[in-house]
Enzyme design. Sequence first.
Site, mmCIF file in Angstrom:
data_model
loop_
_atom_site.group_PDB
_atom_site.id
_atom_site.type_symbol
_atom_site.label_atom_id
_atom_site.label_comp_id
_atom_site.label_asym_id
_atom_site.label_seq_id
_atom_site.Cartn_x
_atom_site.Cartn_y
_atom_site.Cartn_z
ATOM 1 N N LEU A 141 84.836 -83.074 -49.492
ATOM 2 C CA LEU A 141 84.743 -82.613 -50.871
ATOM 3 C C LEU A 141 85.792 -81.540 -51.073
ATOM 4 C CD1 LEU A 141 81.444 -82.595 -49.650
ATOM 5 C CD2 LEU A 141 81.287 -83.120 -52.071
ATOM 6 N N GLY A 142 86.623 -81.718 -52.084
ATOM 7 C CA GLY A 142 87.726 -80.800 -52.289
ATOM 8 C C GLY A 142 87.508 -79.873 -53.458
ATOM 9 N N ASP A 180 79.926 -64.060 -61.194
ATOM 10 C CA ASP A 180 80.271 -65.369 -61.753
ATOM 11 C C ASP A 180 79.027 -66.260 -61.844
ATOM 12 O OD1 ASP A 180 82.083 -67.124 -62.912
ATOM 13 O OD2 ASP A 180 82.682 -68.026 -61.011
#
Length: 504
Positions: free
Chosen positions: A47-48, A164
């Site tokens: 997974l990038g 965040d």
Amino acid sequence: MRTPAEPHQDETAVISGRPLELEASAAGDALPAGAVVGGYVLDDVRLGGGFGVVHRAVPVGGGAPVALKVLRRGLSLLPAILRRFQREAEVLARLKHPAIVEVRGVGALDDGRPYIAMEWVEGRSLAAELSARGALSPPEAVALLEEVGGALAAAHAIGVVHRDVKAQNVMVCPGAGGLGAPRVKLVDFGIAKLLRARDVDRARGAKSSSLILGTPLTMAPEQILGGAVDARTDIYAVGLLAYQLVTGELPFQGADAVETEEMHLRAPPPCPSDRAPVSAAFGAVVRRCLAKEPADRYAGVPELLAALRQAVAAPGRQIAAPAARSPVDARLAGACARGPCAPWGPRAALLVEARLSAPDEAGDEALADVERLVQAARAALVGLGATLVVESADALLAALPAPYDRAPERALGWALELWAELGARAGASPEVLPRLALHAAEPEALRGWAPAATGAGVFVTHAFAEGLTGAGDAGEGDAREGEAEEIERAPRPAEGGALRRVAP
């Protein structure tokens, strides 16, 4: 078995502690399936993300799978990115909470790239969940926020501010065996700030030298301004998330990042009850979280969660806030009470403007006086309990609170007193001309109100004047009798923006 070139686009996992969709772009920095890294065997799931590539891996001797995140090769040469990656590992290693991804180990590859081995999380992001099923009910939202809040409280307890918090950084995981209530994981501590004791004191008024980090759609005003952050920065983000959970959308969405940031800085937070069947008390909690000044927000997560529980104690009806609530809570509850469950109707509003006699020639002294006048008017309106509808550098538009909203005589009297106070302000510049205008309109129409140009003074619209002649406050009906009679004799303006001078 899937090949790396054939990722499933509907899968999600934790990347840099953040949920991102599978990306084929991970191939260039990926490690081969079967490789052994730090006692873990990598499989072919990759997974990038923007900062790293995550492999699903299992311990050599068997056991629960982990997410092995490796920093991208090019980014590992950048000191700032390397520090951010290392900070994430440090933060996650210190945090122990069921709703926070657990770190299993850290290390470095033979080529020097660092990696973090983390708990593997099955599920999808809260953003994907909302997109699939729509807005949540207030009780569902509060149940979810309890878990997110618990994770934040644990972080704040050791001096960590997430910075965040957003739906994309909350993972919703199925319950054990696919049964029971879903679990929640707060992820992406990559930009978290580690607070030392002196940082907490500095955050209450001083500027920070740190870079502006966060996502424009979900950044608190102090983040946008590059100021110091503390736990109340996360409180602001939780308020945004609470609004999104019950309405299905974020409260501030501009045409671009700059406009969105301006909304966070200046636009009053909307009431969730304008878009969803929630109580006035729930709306008041959300709007207090979204206060522009950190000092006006909840001081910590426990206080916020207690207020949310109170707000959903009696779903489906307006809930009275506790007697000990703060003036901020009282003001916001009053504003949000005028939602779907309460009749709106025309209400009194006051526009305060600081007009320059010669805008193109205004000097620093005049511009400083404009700011002083607006701040003085803002303090007076907030002290009265008014709700700011529009706020800019040289003007304020506020919906007046009860009893002024339905008592024009009283509203006019207060406006005239404010006019006198503004005229007597210290350092008043002759170049700054204050204008006050009273209007009566449905709240949703206030933003579109464009009064006609005039000089300095106190003015009223015909809509407001009708209230003076037909619905005065019985207890103060004679307070401004002269002004009311003058307005009654005036001819009806051709359009709602026309103004009638009252003073001086």
